[in-house]
Structure formats: C-alpha cells, structure tokens
Write a protein that holds these residues in place. Structure first.
Motif, PDB file in Angstrom:
ATOM      1  N   LEU A 165      59.288  88.736  25.682  1.00 43.75           N
ATOM      2  CA  LEU A 165      57.862  88.892  25.857  1.00 43.75           C
ATOM      3  C   LEU A 165      57.180  90.307  25.314  1.00 43.75           C
ATOM      4  O   LEU A 165      55.821  90.215  25.576  1.00 43.75           O
ATOM      5  N   LYS A 166      57.872  90.896  24.568  1.00 44.63           N
ATOM      6  CA  LYS A 166      57.494  92.298  23.934  1.00 44.63           C
ATOM      7  C   LYS A 166      56.783  92.100  22.608  1.00 44.63           C
ATOM      8  O   LYS A 166      56.199  92.821  22.035  1.00 44.63           O
ATOM      9  N   GLN A 167      57.110  90.569  22.105  1.00 44.90           N
ATOM     10  CA  GLN A 167      56.253  90.071  20.828  1.00 44.90           C
ATOM     11  C   GLN A 167      55.281  89.178  21.236  1.00 44.90           C
ATOM     12  O   GLN A 167      55.420  88.307  22.097  1.00 44.90           O
ATOM     13  N   GLU A 196      62.601  71.194  38.886  1.00 45.93           N
ATOM     14  CA  GLU A 196      63.310  71.698  37.541  1.00 45.93           C
ATOM     15  C   GLU A 196      62.960  73.429  37.510  1.00 45.93           C
ATOM     16  O   GLU A 196      61.780  73.506  37.473  1.00 45.93           O
ATOM     17  N   VAL A 197      63.825  74.212  37.291  1.00 47.61           N
ATOM     18  CA  VAL A 197      63.433  75.644  37.157  1.00 47.61           C
ATOM     19  C   VAL A 197      63.881  75.838  35.737  1.00 47.61           C
ATOM     20  O   VAL A 197      65.141  75.806  35.328  1.00 47.61           O
ATOM     21  N   ILE A 198      62.985  76.599  34.958  1.00 48.65           N
ATOM     22  CA  ILE A 198      63.444  77.098  33.744  1.00 48.65           C
ATOM     23  C   ILE A 198      63.297  78.566  33.909  1.00 48.65           C
ATOM     24  O   ILE A 198      62.178  79.141  34.321  1.00 48.65           O
ATOM     25  N   LYS A 199      64.480  79.199  33.940  1.00 50.37           N
ATOM     26  CA  LYS A 199      64.608  80.716  33.764  1.00 50.37           C
ATOM     27  C   LYS A 199      64.541  81.235  32.631  1.00 50.37           C
ATOM     28  O   LYS A 199      64.974  81.192  31.522  1.00 50.37           O
ATOM     29  N   LEU A 200      63.289  82.039  32.411  1.00 49.99           N
ATOM     30  CA  LEU A 200      62.773  82.731  31.076  1.00 49.99           C
ATOM     31  C   LEU A 200      63.219  84.024  31.148  1.00 49.99           C
ATOM     32  O   LEU A 200      63.038  84.778  32.032  1.00 49.99           O
ATOM     33  N   GLU A 201      64.395  84.516  30.228  1.00 51.75           N
ATOM     34  CA  GLU A 201      64.963  85.807  30.407  1.00 51.75           C
ATOM     35  C   GLU A 201      64.581  86.525  29.068  1.00 51.75           C
ATOM     36  O   GLU A 201      64.071  86.086  27.987  1.00 51.75           O
ATOM     37  N   ALA A 202      64.631  87.651  29.145  1.00 47.54           N
ATOM     38  CA  ALA A 202      64.491  88.641  28.082  1.00 47.54           C
ATOM     39  C   ALA A 202      65.753  88.560  27.003  1.00 47.54           C
ATOM     40  O   ALA A 202      66.869  87.980  27.717  1.00 47.54           O
ATOM     41  N   GLU A 243      67.968  90.520  26.458  1.00 48.00           N
ATOM     42  CA  GLU A 243      69.333  90.935  27.316  1.00 48.00           C
ATOM     43  C   GLU A 243      69.632  90.454  28.446  1.00 48.00           C
ATOM     44  O   GLU A 243      70.711  90.551  28.892  1.00 48.00           O
ATOM     45  N   GLY A 244      68.878  89.372  28.851  1.00 48.19           N
ATOM     46  CA  GLY A 244      69.273  88.454  29.972  1.00 48.19           C
ATOM     47  C   GLY A 244      68.958  89.149  31.301  1.00 48.19           C
ATOM     48  O   GLY A 244      68.571  90.367  31.391  1.00 48.19           O
ATOM     49  N   ASP A 245      68.849  88.336  32.563  1.00 52.15           N
ATOM     50  CA  ASP A 245      68.533  89.015  33.670  1.00 52.15           C
ATOM     51  C   ASP A 245      69.499  90.048  33.945  1.00 52.15           C
ATOM     52  O   ASP A 245      70.756  89.908  33.650  1.00 52.15           O
ATOM     53  N   SER A 246      69.128  91.083  34.512  1.00 48.20           N
ATOM     54  CA  SER A 246      70.043  92.451  34.574  1.00 48.20           C
ATOM     55  C   SER A 246      71.177  92.096  35.854  1.00 48.20           C
ATOM     56  O   SER A 246      72.120  92.795  35.733  1.00 48.20           O
ATOM     57  N   SER A 247      71.047  91.039  36.668  1.00 48.44           N
ATOM     58  CA  SER A 247      71.920  91.001  37.458  1.00 48.44           C
ATOM     59  C   SER A 247      73.133  90.252  36.747  1.00 48.44           C
ATOM     60  O   SER A 247      74.314  90.177  37.594  1.00 48.44           O
ATOM     61  N   ARG A 248      73.214  89.783  35.524  1.00 44.70           N
ATOM     62  CA  ARG A 248      74.311  89.059  34.741  1.00 44.70           C
ATOM     63  C   ARG A 248      75.427  90.371  34.499  1.00 44.70           C
ATOM     64  O   ARG A 248      76.530  89.937  34.378  1.00 44.70           O
TER      65      ARG A 248
END
Length: 415
Positions: free
Chosen positions: A82-84, A41-47, A49-54
């Motif tokens: 993660l800035k908060q 199970e992979v949980i992708k934690l994104e900022a 604005e999302g992964d820049s590759s999007r």
C-alpha cells in the motif's frame, strides 16, 4: 456479494458476504475470524512483511507463530504494498467487490494511504466500513497508540483485577483486543441487517477503550450510584460472599457460586454445617455480606475436610454450581471429550497441523461445528487467485509482481 473461492464454506449464515480485512495483530483478526466462522469470505490483505503477529515468539509452526495461527483460520491471504500508488489501486479495486471492510489502522492512516472511508463510502453507499482503534476516530486520545494492557489500565479493569492491597494485574486473556473485535462483529452484522432493509451501509467506529468500559458492567454503576471506588476482589465477589473459590483438602481449588437462598442452604448442608441455615448472622444475603469474615472462616475450614473433586460432585448433586479450577490443558481436554467441536484440528498441504479453539456458535440441527474451516493462510497464499477473480489478466498480475506491488505465496498453489 460473490464468493468465488472453490474452498468457500458451503454453509453459514454469512455465505456470500465478502469481507476485506486490513487488520493486524489481534483485535481485527479476531473479528474477521468470527465472520469467517459464520460463513463469510475473508480476504486478508497484508503488507509485504505480513501481519506482524506472524513473527511473535516463542512458538512457531513452520514460518508462522502460534499467536498468528490462533486467530486467522478460514481466510485467504493477498500481499499488496500500500506504499505504492498501484498497490492502493489494487486495494481500491478489491474494496469495490467487498460488502464489509474491517481495518485497525490508527485514525487517519487509511486516508493517508489513499483509502479514505468517507470517500469510498460516498462512491459506494452500500459499503460497510468497520474501524477498530485504541480510542476511536475522534476524541482527545485518538492519536495515542494503544495495546491491550493500555486499555485495560485506562478502563479501570486492571484496578479490579488481582488481590486487595497487591499490584494491579492485567487479565489473563487479552480482553481489550477480544472485546473490541467482538463489538466490531456486532457492528458489521447490525449494518448488514440494516443494509438489507434500507440499502445503505454504515461506518462503525469501535474503540478498544470503549469496549473495556462497557465490560465494567455493575461495577461502573456501583461507582456512580454509591460514590465508591471498587477494589480488587481476587477470586471473590464484592456482593455475594458465597460466590468465590475455596482450597480443598488435596491442595486444589474449586469455584462455588451459591448466589441464591436455595443454593446457600445446599452449600452449608453439603459441608455438614446445616445449623448455619438459620444462624441469625447468615439468614439473608445481606446478613452474610455483613458477617462475611466469620462466614469465610467457617466455610474455608469445612472445605479442607475432603478433596476438591469430591466437593464438586457433592455440591453439583445438591444443586449448587461448582467446578474445579482447571489449567488450560485440562480445560482443552474437557472440551475434546465434550464433543462440541470446540477443539478444531487443521492442517495444510505443506504438512503443518495445529489444534485451535473452534467457534462457540453452534447451529441446532447442523452438527457440532458452525461451518467449513481451513488452516490459516501462508503469506500471500491467495494473491494470484484473488487477482484473477478480480478480472486482472495474467500479464497484469505478472507485471505487478515484477514491480513488487503484489507478492505471490512462494510455491503455493492457489485455493
């Protein structure tokens, strides 16, 4: 090691392993996609604005780029700022449920964010942490930025790619990223095995540059043993002059890898040059290398007599490995026809559909595929579901959303 998503792969050796993915772009997402293909199970934690590759142009399906879609299947996406400080607390809570954490921050960034790997592993010694970076967690270049071409350049790989006397060339695939991702997977799997035996995890330090250096293989040993500087070989081999490409009479190229005495004899007999088998200039591999210019002229002229496909058929029949030089679309068509599950059609509930390259890991007796797979997640698609599984109340999730700490996927039903 709880896998609570209802869409989790039903099979796969890593079923029950949870991976928290803090990675962006390519090296890390490629690693975590491999783990997902293996059943984790992979949980992708994104900022937010999302992964820049999007957003990498030029090709998009819906809001997401083809680049992003190529290496993020079978994952769940949660958006956390993660800035908060509260976002960091959410991330730390998720880490307590993870078996493996994979990140490709610059060295020191995770610690500055409040996610110090050493501290988190001291709290949970069984935690496995994989850091992927350009130059590693220590060393004189650790703070330098790096992308694929930078490490291809620094490793010597680009100096070996291209034509003699021409410009250095990067490989046509992003090998710096992909190799680092694969070594990240190797490290994670090795640490999982050790943890099952000894009960503790490890912190793996994967450097993109180190990965490229490891791929130098025999070229590195040639340099150290012989004191030489290996040069570009184009489509040839610097040790085996019959391991190269040739142009055929129809203007197409084929690759020939006649690297044994038996294959050498099969090659020249197929070409109608049987007299070369016993020609003193070409009897042994060392003879052929010493007289490679003369040999090349003879072989190149002979290959012009027939179309490439005919030569391939004749050489394969003679036991000489050979193949047409295929374009990417041709190679994908061949893969579809082969029926090994290497072309994977995926679609989502919004009507988007893609074909992507499947996992090369096949399990005998389990069909062509390696497990369930689903369309790459939209940004924040699983935020609410993952937090609910974490034990957060509806009210707390709503407050986190109001504060901008987490972001749900717009109009997306939880998995």
């Amino acid at each position: 090691m709880t896998f609570s998503s209802s869409d989790a792969p039903a099979a796969g050796p890593l079923a029950g392993v949870r991976v928290l993915d803090f990675t962006t772009f390519l090296s890390g997402p490629f690693a975590t996609q491999i783990l997902a293909d293996l059943g984790a199970e992979v949980i992708k934690l994104e900022a937010p604005e999302g992964d820049s590759s999007r957003t990498i142009p030029p090709y998009f399906v819906g809001d997401d780029s083809a680049y992003y879609l190529s290496h993020n299947r079978t994952k769940r996406s949660i958006v956390v700022d993660l800035k908060q400080a509260e976002g960091v607390r959410v991330a730390r809570d998720l880490i307590t449920t993870a078996d493996v954490v994979i990140e490709n921050f610059r060295p020191g960034v995770a610690t500055r964010l409040g996610l110090d790997p050493a501290e988190l592993r001291a709290e949970r010694p069984a935690l496995i942490w994989v850091s992927i970076s350009g130059f590693g967690q220590h060393g004189p270049w650790k703070d330098r930025p790096a992308y694929d071409m930078v490490v291809q350049a620094l490793s010597g790989v680009m100096s070996l790619t291209g034509v003699p006397g021409g410009d250095a060339m990067r490989l046509g695939i992003p090998a710096g990223d992909l190799v680092a991702g694969m070594y990240g997977v190797v490290a994670a799997l090795a640490a999982l095995v050790e943890r099952a035996r000894a009960g503790h995890g490890r912190w793996a330090d994967i450097s993109m540059l180190d990965g490229q250096l490891s791929m130098l293989s025999y070229q590195a040993v040639y340099a150290t043993v012989a004191g030489i500087t290996p040069r570009p070989q184009a489509s040839r081999h610097d040790s085996i002059p019959t391991y190269r490409t040739f142009w055929a009479g129809d203007g197409r190229e084929l690759a020939v890898t006649a690297n044994t005495q038996r294959m050498w004899a099969g090659l020249v007999r197929t070409l109608g040059l049987p007299e070369l088998v016993d020609d003193p200039r070409f009897v042994t591999g060392a003879d052929r290398l010493a007289n490679q210019d003369e040999l090349s002229q003879l072989l190149e002229q002979a290959f012009l007599a027939r179309p490439a496909a005919e030569w391939v058929d004749a050489l394969v029949e003679a036991g000489v490995p050979a193949a047409l030089i295929k374009t990417v679309p041709e190679a994908l068509d061949d893969a579809r026809a082969a029926g090994r599950g290497m072309i994977l059609p995926l679609s989502d509930d919004a009507g988007h559909s893609i074909e992507t390259v499947g996992s090369p890991v096949k399990w005998v007796g389990s069909g062509a595929g390696s497990g369930a797979a689903w369309y790459p997640p939209r940004l924040g698609e699983d935020t609410g579901a993952v937090l609910t599984e974490l034990g957060y109340s509806t009210d707390r999730i709503a407050q986190l959303e109001r504060d901008g700490v987490v972001t749900p996927g717009a109009g997306v039903a939880a998995r």
